[in-house]
Design a protein around this motif. Structure first.
Motif, PDB file in Angstrom:
ATOM      1  N   GLY A 201       0.814  -1.209   0.000  1.00 42.34           N
ATOM      2  CA  GLY A 201       0.000   0.000   0.000  1.00 42.34           C
ATOM      3  C   GLY A 201       0.844   1.254   0.000  1.00 42.34           C
ATOM      4  N   PHE A 202       2.066   1.128  -0.498  1.00 44.02           N
ATOM      5  CA  PHE A 202       3.038   2.221  -0.449  1.00 44.02           C
ATOM      6  C   PHE A 202       2.950   3.066  -1.712  1.00 44.02           C
ATOM      7  CE2 PHE A 202       7.865   3.128  -0.598  1.00 44.02           C
ATOM      8  CZ  PHE A 202       7.725   4.282   0.144  1.00 44.02           C
ATOM      9  N   GLY A 203       2.616   2.453  -2.823  1.00 40.17           N
ATOM     10  CA  GLY A 203       2.514   3.199  -4.082  1.00 40.17           C
ATOM     11  C   GLY A 203       1.918   2.330  -5.162  1.00 40.17           C
ATOM     12  N   ILE A 204       1.822   2.882  -6.381  1.00 42.09           N
ATOM     13  CA  ILE A 204       1.267   2.075  -7.466  1.00 42.09           C
ATOM     14  C   ILE A 204       2.325   1.105  -7.958  1.00 42.09           C
ATOM     15  CG2 ILE A 204      -0.578   3.609  -8.247  1.00 42.09           C
ATOM     16  CD1 ILE A 204       1.391   4.680 -10.354  1.00 42.09           C
ATOM     17  N   ASP A 205       1.833   0.000  -8.504  1.00 44.77           N
ATOM     18  CA  ASP A 205       2.710  -1.084  -8.923  1.00 44.77           C
ATOM     19  C   ASP A 205       3.224  -0.820 -10.343  1.00 44.77           C
ATOM     20  OD1 ASP A 205       3.861  -3.397  -8.148  1.00 44.77           O
ATOM     21  OD2 ASP A 205       2.053  -4.633  -8.274  1.00 44.77           O
ATOM     22  N   VAL A 206       4.531  -0.851 -10.505  1.00 39.94           N
ATOM     23  CA  VAL A 206       5.114  -0.738 -11.853  1.00 39.94           C
ATOM     24  C   VAL A 206       6.163  -1.838 -12.022  1.00 39.94           C
ATOM     25  CG1 VAL A 206       4.797   1.767 -12.063  1.00 39.94           C
ATOM     26  CG2 VAL A 206       6.937   0.906 -11.129  1.00 39.94           C
ATOM     27  N   ASP A 207       6.474  -2.175 -13.278  1.00 40.36           N
ATOM     28  CA  ASP A 207       7.499  -3.196 -13.473  1.00 40.36           C
ATOM     29  C   ASP A 207       8.869  -2.525 -13.546  1.00 40.36           C
ATOM     30  OD1 ASP A 207       7.843  -2.171 -16.028  1.00 40.36           O
ATOM     31  OD2 ASP A 207       7.676  -4.111 -17.025  1.00 40.36           O
ATOM     32  N   ARG A 208       9.917  -3.292 -13.821  1.00 37.89           N
ATOM     33  CA  ARG A 208      11.265  -2.711 -13.742  1.00 37.89           C
ATOM     34  C   ARG A 208      11.504  -1.643 -14.797  1.00 37.89           C
ATOM     35  NH1 ARG A 208      14.996  -7.781 -14.523  1.00 37.89           N
ATOM     36  NH2 ARG A 208      16.640  -6.244 -14.704  1.00 37.89           N
ATOM     37  N   GLU A 209      10.700  -1.674 -15.864  1.00 40.15           N
ATOM     38  CA  GLU A 209      10.855  -0.640 -16.896  1.00 40.15           C
ATOM     39  C   GLU A 209       9.885   0.514 -16.687  1.00 40.15           C
ATOM     40  OE1 GLU A 209      10.711  -2.906 -20.645  1.00 40.15           O
ATOM     41  OE2 GLU A 209      12.873  -2.468 -20.678  1.00 40.15           O
ATOM     42  N   CYS A 210       9.255   0.583 -15.532  1.00 35.91           N
ATOM     43  CA  CYS A 210       8.333   1.661 -15.174  1.00 35.91           C
ATOM     44  C   CYS A 210       6.966   1.559 -15.845  1.00 35.91           C
ATOM     45  CB  CYS A 210       8.914   3.047 -15.459  1.00 35.91           C
ATOM     46  SG  CYS A 210      10.352   3.426 -14.474  1.00 35.91           S
TER      47      CYS A 210
END
Lengths: 453, 152
Positions: A392-401
């Protein structure tokens, strides 16, 4: 091939730095558009202030928009004559944030519509929704219009406190006119970090005479900058993948060693910066949770330090007795006879009550990402285009953003950069981190646009 | 430098990685399986435990287990805990290095600079490899060998 267009949602520092990299590296038919509420490009939350006393929290020498041209900001300062205006004779000085905003605007000016060649369009509006479809992306503006592009990047920065009508909290980013605080009024500030220091400085330069009480859980104040001795840590030196206890012990030992060599703890904290992403990603989830709960504030006060001038004026406010730091947790906040009554539990457990005229929210970047004023992130999550990470810290992104949707699928068209990506990359708050991330993302996006058919 | 401590620690971690989920191993078992003295192994396991890479539980059904899944643990992370900052010679690290006896100035020493580079290459390899990959690789290797023997 038709021209490619990338939408950049948010024209603050991360948006500008990303745009600069894209326009510099991409081929000439790559076009960009900013969607930004503010009429000033580069302002964002961090650099929107007009105040003379609001300084950068980092030295000129570390604030270039380009990692591959570290003196870019310093050269701009000297070439434009501003270095002299602001009394800055070396790259080790701290300049006003409004100067940095001008710099950011200048970084993209050669492409900005109306000033430069027009490859960068600026849409002054608020983006209220963003969605990807088969052939591209569509951003919905506050006035109901839609903007279409091939790709979009969320660079909305930190969640700004949402001050709803009737809220007892004032926003920390108001100008002196908007604040409208009587000189004798009593003020409480929630938070004891860098924005609290800004607000105290602002109040005092306006001639505020009333008392100011700053409240935070532990009442910790940011540590002061000192000229550091550059010191390098290689990845091989850093114990990735170990527990917080082990890390802390290693950190203390390393600091003792550096001190014995004539250095300072600041050197170690700064030397760790290139490795914070790696450290964060290698932490087990339980340790991430523990860090967010117990370690984060301690790290932040050492990592995000205050300029010596700003610290001096803060100490003065404390010495004069105008400012009090109160460690404690805030409970109910209610309106009572036109004043604000705050119940709180002081550190140690003892309950207390406080009545003030104004309450300013300076909890800063500790805020939850969905609590943003624009609700864009909130909407995207509700629709499933984005999701929160497991902490719940931030939105989920992959390693390439690239954004990860509710179904776990990695988006091929929606990306994010800057502070909004903190869940994966932990610290993407300072310019040196943002510019490295933007340089990598620009490469990814340029490769993506050329593979589009 | 890969010391005996690092080598045995890595073997013990691989042993734990190959165990079925939910099972625990006693230090005797690991010691016997790999021909390590139990006393030495206990020190190693103790250090791995302090670093948070393994869990220990006392009593019946107790023993050691990995504290996270083997594909999240990097070999380099284990070796740093046991052997320090992966230095091929004692002075080749940024922190806590030991000066060579014949050293006059470590800042200008070309050998040290070269060894720092070697060390960074070592850590790049070891931080890429997960414990799961290494454990699997050893398994397939053994199967190949067994097949080879069976087909002779």
């Amino acid at each position: 091939m038709s021209p490619r267009r990338i939408l950049v949602i948010g024209g603050g520092a991360s948006g500008v730095i990303l745009a600069a990299h894209l326009l510099r590296e991409g081929d000439p038919d790559l076009k960009l558009a900013f969607i930004e509420r503010d009429t000033t490009i580069g302002a964002g939350v961090a650099y929107g202030t007009h105040e003379r006393d609001h300084l950068l929290n980092t030295r000129v020498g570390s604030m270039s928009a380009f990692a591959d041209d570290p003196d870019h900001f310093w050269h701009w300062l000297t070439a434009s004559g501003r270095a002299e205006d602001v009394g800055c004779s070396t790259p080790f000085c701290f300049v006003q944030r409004r100067v940095y905003r001008e710099y950011l605007a200048s970084v993209v000016s050669q492409w900005t519509e109306g000033i430069g060649d027009g490859r960068l369009k600026v849409i002054t509006s608020e983006c209220v929704d963003l969605a990807a479809f088969d052939g591209g992306v569509s951003a919905t503006l506050a006035d109901g219009h839609s903007v279409i592009a091939d790709l979009a990047v969320l660079t909305t920065g930190h969640a700004v406190p949402r001050t709803e009508p009737g809220s007892l909290y004032s926003s920390p980013w108001l100008s002196r006119e908007e604040l409208a605080i009587e000189p004798e009024a009593s003020v409480a500030i929630v938070g004891t970090g860098l924005s609290m220091i800004d607000n105290v400085a602002l109040l005092r330069t306006q001639g505020h005479r009333g008392s100011i009480i700053a409240i935070s859980r532990r009442g910790l104040l940011p540590r002061v900058h000192k000229q550091a001795r550059p010191f390098k840590l290689d990845a091989a030196d850093v114990p990735f993948g170990t527990s917080l206890t082990f890390l802390l012990r290693w950190l203390r030992r390393t600091i003792r060693w550096v001190e014995a060599e004539g250095g300072d703890w600041r050197d170690v904290v700064d030397a760790l910066r290139p490795h914070t992403q790696g450290l964060w990603q290698a932490l087990p989830e339980s340790a991430k949770r523990r860090f967010l709960r117990h370690g984060r504030t301690i790290w932040e006060v050492h990592r995000h330090r205050v300029a010596p001038q700003a610290d001096r004026s803060l100490r003065q406010a404390l010495d004069e007795g105008q400012l009090t730091i109160l460690p404690g947790r805030i409970g109910d906040v209610v309106l009572e006879d036109g004043r604000i009554a705050i119940s709180l539990r002081r550190r140690g457990g003892e309950p207390a009550r406080l009545t003030v005229d104004h309450l300013i929210d300076c909890t800063g970047i500790l805020r939850e990402p969905t609590s943003g004023e624009t609700r864009l992130v909130e909407r995207m999550i509700a629709r499933g285009a984005a999701r929160m990470d497991s902490l719940g810290f931030g939105i989920d992104v992959d390693r390439e953003c690239a954004l990860i949707g509710k179904d776990g699928m990695v988006s091929r068209r929606l990306y994010a950069a800057g502070p909004v990506t903190r869940a994966r990359f932990s610290e993407v708050t300072a310019i040196p981190d943002i510019r490295t991330q933007c340089a990598a993302l620009a490469k990814t996006l340029i490769a993506r646009t050329s593979s589009l058919v | 430098m890969l010391t005996m401590k690092g080598k045995y620690g890595l073997k013990a971690m691989l042993h734990l990685a190959r165990m079925p989920e939910g099972q625990r191993a006693l230090s005797e078992e690991i010691a016997t399986a790999h021909g390590i003295s139990k006393k030495f192994l206990d020190t190693i396991l103790g250090e791995l435990r302090t670093a948070g890479t393994i869990h220990a539980r006392k009593g019946r059904g107790g023993g050691y287990a990995l504290s996270r899944s083997a594909d999240e643990i990097r070999v380099g992370h284990i070796l740093r805990v046991l052997d320090g900052p992966l230095a091929p010679i004692p002075c080749a690290s940024r922190t806590a290095y030991r000066r060579c006896d014949d050293c006059t100035d470590e800042r200008t020493c070309a050998v040290r600079r070269l060894m720092l580079e070697v060390r960074n290459a070592i850590s790049a390899v070891l931080d890429e490899k997960t414990l799961a990959e290494v454990a699997d690789f050893a398994n397939t290797d053994e199967i190949d060998f067994r097949e080879l023997v069976a087909n002779l």
